[in-house]
Design a protein around this motif. Structure first.
Motif, PDB file in Angstrom:
ATOM      1  N   GLN A  87       0.845  -8.922   1.704  1.00  0.00           N
ATOM      2  CA  GLN A  87      -0.621  -8.982   1.642  1.00  0.00           C
ATOM      3  C   GLN A  87      -1.272  -7.898   2.501  1.00  0.00           C
ATOM      4  O   GLN A  87      -2.050  -8.155   3.400  1.00  0.00           O
ATOM      5  CB  GLN A  87      -1.104 -10.377   2.058  1.00  0.00           C
ATOM      6  CG  GLN A  87      -2.553 -10.620   1.726  1.00  0.00           C
ATOM      7  CD  GLN A  87      -3.012 -11.992   2.173  1.00  0.00           C
ATOM      8  OE1 GLN A  87      -2.297 -12.752   2.802  1.00  0.00           O
ATOM      9  NE2 GLN A  87      -4.229 -12.317   1.849  1.00  0.00           N
ATOM     10  N   MET A  88      -0.938  -6.652   2.211  1.00  0.00           N
ATOM     11  CA  MET A  88      -1.505  -5.521   2.933  1.00  0.00           C
ATOM     12  C   MET A  88      -2.988  -5.383   2.581  1.00  0.00           C
ATOM     13  O   MET A  88      -3.377  -5.624   1.438  1.00  0.00           O
ATOM     14  CB  MET A  88      -0.772  -4.229   2.567  1.00  0.00           C
ATOM     15  CG  MET A  88       0.730  -4.282   2.806  1.00  0.00           C
ATOM     16  SD  MET A  88       1.183  -4.672   4.491  1.00  0.00           S
ATOM     17  CE  MET A  88       0.757  -3.176   5.303  1.00  0.00           C
ATOM     18  N   PRO A  89      -3.837  -4.991   3.535  1.00  0.00           N
ATOM     19  CA  PRO A  89      -5.271  -4.851   3.258  1.00  0.00           C
ATOM     20  C   PRO A  89      -5.566  -3.914   2.082  1.00  0.00           C
ATOM     21  O   PRO A  89      -6.512  -4.145   1.334  1.00  0.00           O
ATOM     22  CB  PRO A  89      -5.837  -4.282   4.559  1.00  0.00           C
ATOM     23  CG  PRO A  89      -4.865  -4.655   5.610  1.00  0.00           C
ATOM     24  CD  PRO A  89      -3.518  -4.703   4.932  1.00  0.00           C
ATOM     25  N   GLU A  90      -4.758  -2.885   1.917  1.00  0.00           N
ATOM     26  CA  GLU A  90      -4.949  -1.933   0.828  1.00  0.00           C
ATOM     27  C   GLU A  90      -4.857  -2.587  -0.542  1.00  0.00           C
ATOM     28  O   GLU A  90      -5.429  -2.101  -1.507  1.00  0.00           O
ATOM     29  CB  GLU A  90      -3.919  -0.800   0.922  1.00  0.00           C
ATOM     30  CG  GLU A  90      -4.061   0.074   2.141  1.00  0.00           C
ATOM     31  CD  GLU A  90      -3.381  -0.504   3.384  1.00  0.00           C
ATOM     32  OE1 GLU A  90      -2.799  -1.608   3.337  1.00  0.00           O
ATOM     33  OE2 GLU A  90      -3.440   0.172   4.426  1.00  0.00           O
ATOM     34  N   SER A  91      -4.129  -3.673  -0.636  1.00  0.00           N
ATOM     35  CA  SER A  91      -3.939  -4.315  -1.938  1.00  0.00           C
ATOM     36  C   SER A  91      -5.237  -4.903  -2.489  1.00  0.00           C
ATOM     37  O   SER A  91      -5.356  -5.138  -3.688  1.00  0.00           O
ATOM     38  CB  SER A  91      -2.857  -5.390  -1.862  1.00  0.00           C
ATOM     39  OG  SER A  91      -3.270  -6.449  -1.024  1.00  0.00           O
ATOM     40  N   GLY A 131      -2.799 -12.671  -8.358  1.00  0.00           N
ATOM     41  CA  GLY A 131      -3.770 -11.676  -8.798  1.00  0.00           C
ATOM     42  C   GLY A 131      -3.637 -11.526 -10.308  1.00  0.00           C
ATOM     43  O   GLY A 131      -3.063 -12.381 -10.980  1.00  0.00           O
ATOM     44  N   ALA A 132      -4.099 -10.436 -10.831  1.00  0.00           N
ATOM     45  CA  ALA A 132      -4.045 -10.204 -12.271  1.00  0.00           C
ATOM     46  C   ALA A 132      -2.945  -9.200 -12.649  1.00  0.00           C
ATOM     47  O   ALA A 132      -2.890  -8.759 -13.786  1.00  0.00           O
ATOM     48  CB  ALA A 132      -5.397  -9.706 -12.757  1.00  0.00           C
ATOM     49  N   SER A 133      -2.084  -8.837 -11.700  1.00  0.00           N
ATOM     50  CA  SER A 133      -1.082  -7.806 -11.961  1.00  0.00           C
ATOM     51  C   SER A 133       0.222  -8.367 -12.502  1.00  0.00           C
ATOM     52  O   SER A 133       1.162  -7.615 -12.752  1.00  0.00           O
ATOM     53  CB  SER A 133      -0.805  -7.013 -10.684  1.00  0.00           C
ATOM     54  OG  SER A 133      -0.197  -7.830  -9.705  1.00  0.00           O
ATOM     55  N   THR A 134       0.304  -9.664 -12.683  1.00  0.00           N
ATOM     56  CA  THR A 134       1.513 -10.280 -13.245  1.00  0.00           C
ATOM     57  C   THR A 134       1.161 -11.052 -14.497  1.00  0.00           C
ATOM     58  O   THR A 134       0.126 -11.718 -14.553  1.00  0.00           O
ATOM     59  CB  THR A 134       2.196 -11.220 -12.233  1.00  0.00           C
ATOM     60  OG1 THR A 134       1.231 -12.128 -11.708  1.00  0.00           O
ATOM     61  CG2 THR A 134       2.832 -10.444 -11.096  1.00  0.00           C
ATOM     62  N   ALA A 192       3.553  -1.334  -4.178  1.00  0.00           N
ATOM     63  CA  ALA A 192       3.152  -1.967  -5.434  1.00  0.00           C
ATOM     64  C   ALA A 192       1.864  -1.345  -5.961  1.00  0.00           C
ATOM     65  O   ALA A 192       1.716  -1.137  -7.175  1.00  0.00           O
ATOM     66  CB  ALA A 192       2.990  -3.471  -5.238  1.00  0.00           C
ATOM     67  N   CYS A 193       0.931  -1.038  -5.066  1.00  0.00           N
ATOM     68  CA  CYS A 193      -0.323  -0.376  -5.485  1.00  0.00           C
ATOM     69  C   CYS A 193      -0.022   0.988  -6.087  1.00  0.00           C
ATOM     70  O   CYS A 193      -0.586   1.365  -7.118  1.00  0.00           O
ATOM     71  CB  CYS A 193      -1.278  -0.238  -4.303  1.00  0.00           C
ATOM     72  SG  CYS A 193      -1.910  -1.810  -3.701  1.00  0.00           S
ATOM     73  N   ARG A 194       0.865   1.725  -5.458  1.00  0.00           N
ATOM     74  CA  ARG A 194       1.253   3.043  -5.977  1.00  0.00           C
ATOM     75  C   ARG A 194       1.938   2.905  -7.329  1.00  0.00           C
ATOM     76  O   ARG A 194       1.709   3.703  -8.240  1.00  0.00           O
ATOM     77  CB  ARG A 194       2.161   3.758  -4.970  1.00  0.00           C
ATOM     78  CG  ARG A 194       2.607   5.118  -5.411  1.00  0.00           C
ATOM     79  CD  ARG A 194       1.451   6.121  -5.422  1.00  0.00           C
ATOM     80  NE  ARG A 194       1.940   7.407  -5.876  1.00  0.00           N
ATOM     81  CZ  ARG A 194       1.394   8.103  -6.859  1.00  0.00           C
ATOM     82  NH1 ARG A 194       0.306   7.671  -7.452  1.00  0.00           N
ATOM     83  NH2 ARG A 194       1.906   9.243  -7.232  1.00  0.00           N
ATOM     84  N   GLU A 195       2.771   1.877  -7.468  1.00  0.00           N
ATOM     85  CA  GLU A 195       3.450   1.627  -8.740  1.00  0.00           C
ATOM     86  C   GLU A 195       2.423   1.401  -9.855  1.00  0.00           C
ATOM     87  O   GLU A 195       2.569   1.929 -10.955  1.00  0.00           O
ATOM     88  CB  GLU A 195       4.367   0.412  -8.626  1.00  0.00           C
ATOM     89  CG  GLU A 195       5.146   0.102  -9.868  1.00  0.00           C
ATOM     90  CD  GLU A 195       6.225   1.105 -10.180  1.00  0.00           C
ATOM     91  OE1 GLU A 195       6.585   1.208 -11.360  1.00  0.00           O
ATOM     92  OE2 GLU A 195       6.701   1.801  -9.275  1.00  0.00           O
ATOM     93  N   MET A 196       1.373   0.639  -9.562  1.00  0.00           N
ATOM     94  CA  MET A 196       0.347   0.404 -10.584  1.00  0.00           C
ATOM     95  C   MET A 196      -0.383   1.695 -10.937  1.00  0.00           C
ATOM     96  O   MET A 196      -0.722   1.923 -12.100  1.00  0.00           O
ATOM     97  CB  MET A 196      -0.633  -0.682 -10.131  1.00  0.00           C
ATOM     98  CG  MET A 196       0.007  -2.059 -10.137  1.00  0.00           C
ATOM     99  SD  MET A 196      -1.150  -3.448 -10.118  1.00  0.00           S
ATOM    100  CE  MET A 196      -2.162  -3.117  -8.712  1.00  0.00           C
ATOM    101  N   GLU A 197      -0.615   2.569  -9.956  1.00  0.00           N
ATOM    102  CA  GLU A 197      -1.235   3.872 -10.238  1.00  0.00           C
ATOM    103  C   GLU A 197      -0.347   4.697 -11.169  1.00  0.00           C
ATOM    104  O   GLU A 197      -0.833   5.330 -12.112  1.00  0.00           O
ATOM    105  CB  GLU A 197      -1.473   4.645  -8.941  1.00  0.00           C
ATOM    106  CG  GLU A 197      -2.555   4.081  -8.060  1.00  0.00           C
ATOM    107  CD  GLU A 197      -2.624   4.800  -6.716  1.00  0.00           C
ATOM    108  OE1 GLU A 197      -1.860   5.768  -6.491  1.00  0.00           O
ATOM    109  OE2 GLU A 197      -3.445   4.382  -5.882  1.00  0.00           O
TER     110      GLU A 197
END
Length: 88
Positions: free
Chosen positions: A28-32, A81-84, A3-8
């Motif tokens: 809920q991966m730490p990278e998120s 979060g703010a991504s939705t 999901a983080c990569r998708e946002m990039e």
């Protein structure tokens, strides 16, 4: 992580998250925590999931007639979060 990569990728092609597309993750991966905007995710109780997986594995090893249940409920929670965006 996906999901983080998708946002990039969305940012690189000028698609606004969440105004034009919503992105949510799972686990809920730490990278998120480094995502911008903050990633909406479903946080699963990973310790409980591992315990249930091990329980099912041991049951299968010790009882060949045992069958894996169709579902094994694992508690979790929605972390907003703010991504939705808002549903219409």
């Amino acid at each position: 992580i996906m999901a983080c990569r998708e946002m990039e990728i969305m940012e690189s092609i000028a698609v606004a998250v969440p105004r034009e597309i919503s992105v949510a993750g799972f686990g809920q991966m730490p990278e998120s925590s480094f995502a911008h905007p903050a990633l909406t995710t479903y946080g699963l109780d990973m310790e409980r999931a591992a315990e249930e997986a091990l329980r099912c594995l041991l049951q299968d090893i010790h009882n060949p007639l045992w069958r894996l249940p169709e579902t094994v409920p694992i508690p979790g929670r929605l972390i907003r979060g703010a991504s939705t965006g808002q549903c219409i």
